[in-house]
Design an enzyme around this catalytic site. Structure first.
Site, PDB file in Angstrom:
ATOM      1  CG  HIS A  37      -2.119  -1.005   0.924  1.00 20.86           C
ATOM      2  ND1 HIS A  37      -3.312  -0.651   0.339  1.00 20.86           N
ATOM      3  CD2 HIS A  37      -2.172  -2.339   1.130  1.00 20.86           C
ATOM      4  CE1 HIS A  37      -4.071  -1.750   0.227  1.00 20.86           C
ATOM      5  NE2 HIS A  37      -3.398  -2.778   0.689  1.00 20.86           N
ATOM      6  CB  THR A  38       4.358   1.926  -0.418  1.00 27.86           C
ATOM      7  OG1 THR A  38       4.656   0.706  -1.093  1.00 27.86           O
ATOM      8  CG2 THR A  38       4.570   1.740   1.077  1.00 27.86           C
ATOM      9  CG  ASP A  39       1.009   0.446  -5.451  1.00 24.29           C
ATOM     10  OD1 ASP A  39       0.169   0.764  -4.572  1.00 24.29           O
ATOM     11  OD2 ASP A  39       0.792  -0.423  -6.315  1.00 24.29           O
ATOM     12  N   GLY A 127      -4.495 -12.490  -4.221  1.00 23.65           N
ATOM     13  CA  GLY A 127      -3.531 -11.421  -3.943  1.00 23.65           C
ATOM     14  C   GLY A 127      -2.229 -11.616  -4.699  1.00 23.65           C
ATOM     15  CB  SER A 129      -0.630  -9.622  -9.635  1.00 18.51           C
ATOM     16  OG  SER A 129      -0.341  -8.735  -8.619  1.00 18.51           O
ATOM     17  CG  ASP A 175      -0.405  -5.692  -8.276  1.00 18.10           C
ATOM     18  OD1 ASP A 175       0.504  -5.555  -7.439  1.00 18.10           O
ATOM     19  OD2 ASP A 175      -1.607  -5.778  -7.973  1.00 18.10           O
ATOM     20  CE1 TYR A 227      -5.092  -1.657  -3.112  1.00 20.58           C
ATOM     21  CE2 TYR A 227      -6.126   0.193  -4.238  1.00 20.58           C
ATOM     22  CZ  TYR A 227      -5.016  -0.591  -4.001  1.00 20.58           C
ATOM     23  OH  TYR A 227      -3.833  -0.312  -4.631  1.00 20.58           O
TER      24      TYR A 227
HETATM   25  C1  GLA Z   1      -2.973  -4.495  -4.852  1.00 21.49           C
HETATM   26  C2  GLA Z   1      -2.842  -3.348  -5.845  1.00 21.49           C
HETATM   27  C3  GLA Z   1      -1.437  -2.765  -5.825  1.00 21.49           C
HETATM   28  C4  GLA Z   1      -0.979  -2.445  -4.409  1.00 21.49           C
HETATM   29  C5  GLA Z   1      -1.241  -3.615  -3.476  1.00 21.49           C
HETATM   30  C6  GLA Z   1      -0.941  -3.283  -2.046  1.00 21.49           C
HETATM   31  O1  GLA Z   1      -2.187  -5.565  -5.248  1.00 21.49           O
HETATM   32  O2  GLA Z   1      -3.143  -3.792  -7.134  1.00 21.49           O
HETATM   33  O3  GLA Z   1      -1.393  -1.632  -6.644  1.00 21.49           O
HETATM   34  O4  GLA Z   1      -1.577  -1.270  -3.951  1.00 21.49           O
HETATM   35  O5  GLA Z   1      -2.574  -4.066  -3.553  1.00 21.49           O
HETATM   36  O6  GLA Z   1       0.414  -3.061  -1.864  1.00 21.49           O
END
Ligand code: GLA
EC number: 2.7.1.6
Length: 388
Positions: A37-39, A127, A129, A175, A227
């Site tokens: 959750h830094t992106d 989770g 991707s 991702d 989210y």
């Molecule tokens: C999901 C989102 C990413 C990122 C993560 C948390 O995978 O697609 O962009 O925010 O959650 O790090």
């Protein structure tokens, strides 16, 4: 991904569409080592590609038609007219590939149609991707077939736009970039502000360790609110603190920033997670680059989990059980990975402890009445590529 898989996907394409595909491409799912959750806060992340891939057999069309088929979903071929593609008009899996075509055309690329058959081994809702893999494989195929000359990070940006605008999920850029740009044997240190990248060698087996992915089988969905709420909370924090993004709060200034947030209790927790998480990514990178024993990243993973559980509040009982059980059975580190609210956790362990840890987690899930988790070893694998 083997040649046999490419062959199977190509021959299914031929059955469906009556001709050989122009080519076959593959794009992987990812697991994130640290940086959660830094992106969307312009911060740091460190994912690596999984061996699991989405594979696409694709041919060009010149008549403004997009035909889509998936081996993983019941149903026949979906036929769409490119001129009809419109944001948030599709709630099915087809929104991901169609969204990519839409985003390419929106950006001015003269894509005139395609026949696409997809088949993926990336577990969905875990989770890991699976959506980004679908997007990136289609983007790469069209980039090649239409000779667009776009680089991996540019394809990632277009795929993110497809997901944000066309699908309607407010995800960050991690991702898609991971799927497009990761390299075998490496983790990707990515600065999500400018997408500058550094490939960090990550060979746990050479040091007698393993990284396990534990899929809790609790399905998450990013478009369903939580989210987006976290993202909005982070943006509010940045606005209150007068910065462009939380990335701009230095770790050393965190206490002062938190004090300035006064009675914004919820935002304070979110800010603390993001700022400390960026610092954790930097610590992991410098440990890995120093050539020290990689075991020393274990405690940082555990800190990251506590921060996601207590400050960001996106863990769940199943993810906490994986982490707690792994640690009490001798793991070097463990944390949830990805968006949260279910999905997967990662466990860093000595090779010799893998069986005992896996057994302990499986038994703990059974005792708690949870679904049986799926455990597999993750080896840093190749990013998106043409395979045929
Ligand atoms: C999901 C989102 C990413 C990122 C993560 C948390 O995978 O697609 O962009 O925010 O959650 O790090």
């Amino acid at each position: 991904m083997s040649e046999a898989v490419a062959e199977t996907v190509a021959s299914r394409f031929s059955e469906l569409y009556g001709a050989e595909p122009d080519g076959v491409w593959a794009a992987p799912g990812r697991v994130n080592l640290i940086g959660e959750h830094t992106d969307y806060n312009d911060g740091f992340v460190m994912p690596f590609a999984l061996p699991h891939t989405a594979v696409a057999a694709v041919s060009r069309r010149e008549d403004g038609v997009l035909r889509l088929h998936s081996a993983d979903v019941e149903g026949g071929v979906t036929e769409l007219r490119l001129d009809d593609l419109a944001p948030e008009s599709d709630k099915n899996w087809t929104a991901y590939p169609a969204g990519v075509v839409w985003a390419l055309r929106e950006a001015g690329h003269a894509v005139t149609g395609a026949d696409i058959h997809l088949s993926s081994t990336v577990p969905s809702g875990a989770g890991l991707s699976s959506s980004a893999a679908l997007e990136v494989v289609v983007a790469l195929a069209l980039n090649d077939l239409y000779a667009l000359g776009l680089r991996g990070w540019q394809l990632a940006r277009l795929c993110q736009r497809a997901e944000n605008v066309y699908v309607g999920a407010p995800v960050g850029i991690m991702d898609q970039t991971a799927s497009a740009c990761c390299e075998q044997g490496h983790a990707l240190f990515l600065d999500t502000r400018d997408l500058s990248q550094k490939q960090i060698p990550f060979d746990l087996a050479a040091e007698g360790m393993r990284l396990l992915v534990v899929d809790t089988q609790v399905k998450h969905s990013h478009s369903e609110g939580e989210y987006g709420k976290r993202r909005a909370g982070c943006e509010k924090g940045a606005a209150l603190l007068g910065v462009n993004a939380l990335r701009d709060i230095a770790y050393d200034d965190l206490d002062a920033a938190l004090a300035r947030l006064g009675d914004e209790e919820e935002v304070r927790h979110l800010v603390r997670h993001v700022v400390t998480e960026d610092e954790r990514v930097e610590r992991v990178v410098s440990l890995l680059e120093s050539g020290d024993d990689t075991r020393s990243i274990g405690p940082i993973l555990v800190e990251g989990h506590a921060s996601l559980r207590d400050d960001f509040r996106i863990s769940c009982p199943e993810l906490d059980l994986v982490v707690d059980t792994a640690l009490t059975s001798g793991a070097l580190g463990a944390r949830m990975t990805g968006g949260g609210f279910g999905g997967s956790a990662i466990v860093l362990a000595e090779e010799t402890d893998v069986d005992a840890i896996t057994k302990a987690i499986t038994e703990a899930f059974a005792a708690a009445g949870f679904k049986t988790p799926r455990v597999f070893e993750a080896v840093p694998s190749a990013g998106a590529r043409r395979v045929r």
